[in-house]
Design an enzyme around this catalytic site. Sequence first.
Site, short mmCIF file in Angstrom:
data_model
loop_
_atom_site.label_atom_id
_atom_site.label_comp_id
_atom_site.label_asym_id
_atom_site.label_seq_id
_atom_site.Cartn_x
_atom_site.Cartn_y
_atom_site.Cartn_z
N ASP A 131 16.20 17.16 22.23
CA ASP A 131 16.54 17.88 21.04
C ASP A 131 15.30 18.99 20.61
OD1 ASP A 131 15.35 15.35 20.38
OD2 ASP A 131 15.22 16.25 18.15
N ASP A 156 9.41 11.28 23.67
CA ASP A 156 8.73 11.54 22.52
C ASP A 156 8.03 12.82 22.99
OD1 ASP A 156 6.54 12.08 20.90
OD2 ASP A 156 5.79 9.87 20.58
#
Length: 216
Positions: free
Chosen positions: A155, A119
């Site tokens: 990402d 996260d």
Amino acid sequence: MGKDKLRKFAEVDTFANVYQLEAGKPLKGSWAKLHFKNSNPVVLELACGKGEYSVGLARMFPKKNFIGVDLKGNRIWRGARTGIDEGIPNLAFLRIQIEDIGDYFGPGEVDEIWITFPDPQPQDSREKKRLTYPAFLEKYKAFLKPGGKVNLKTDNDGLYLYTLETVKSLGLPVHKQTDKLYASEHADEVLSIKTHYERIYLKHDKNINYIQFSFD
């Protein structure tokens, strides 16, 4: 909570390759000897989710021990189930809060750390929750062997840039870095292991960032 989650939580309690909360503390400093029954290097995957990277690494390197760490028992279930079904002896999972990671590993016990698609905690107010925040890095340094590497694969461009800036501000050596992993020279068989979510990102032409650094 759905029935499937409840089933997974109940089943993961019975898995010999999963340690939950306090149950992992007696192994501090002795994971290789007491769980894996060998003296091979120990590698962690933090925020492992379903443990896809841990599973892939354990298959690839049978002479190393891999431990996936996450809090979500229903996610860990998938990797642990695969490990049991395939009889992967060098794979285990630890269900804890990452903030407490220092309570479960002794000085110099871990050879390498992987942080795969965590996260990103993009809000400024949640900076301290990022797994490459300086306070987390201090925790890792306490149990990582001298020369041991930390790998971040993400990402999220913001987390990548934040990590790069943080590492450089602390004067830590960066061994590899790229904001386009699969167009770089770093895309070897290890970095080409792909999680479910990474495959989705790639289908949408999202670039994958990678940085490797150490504390020495």
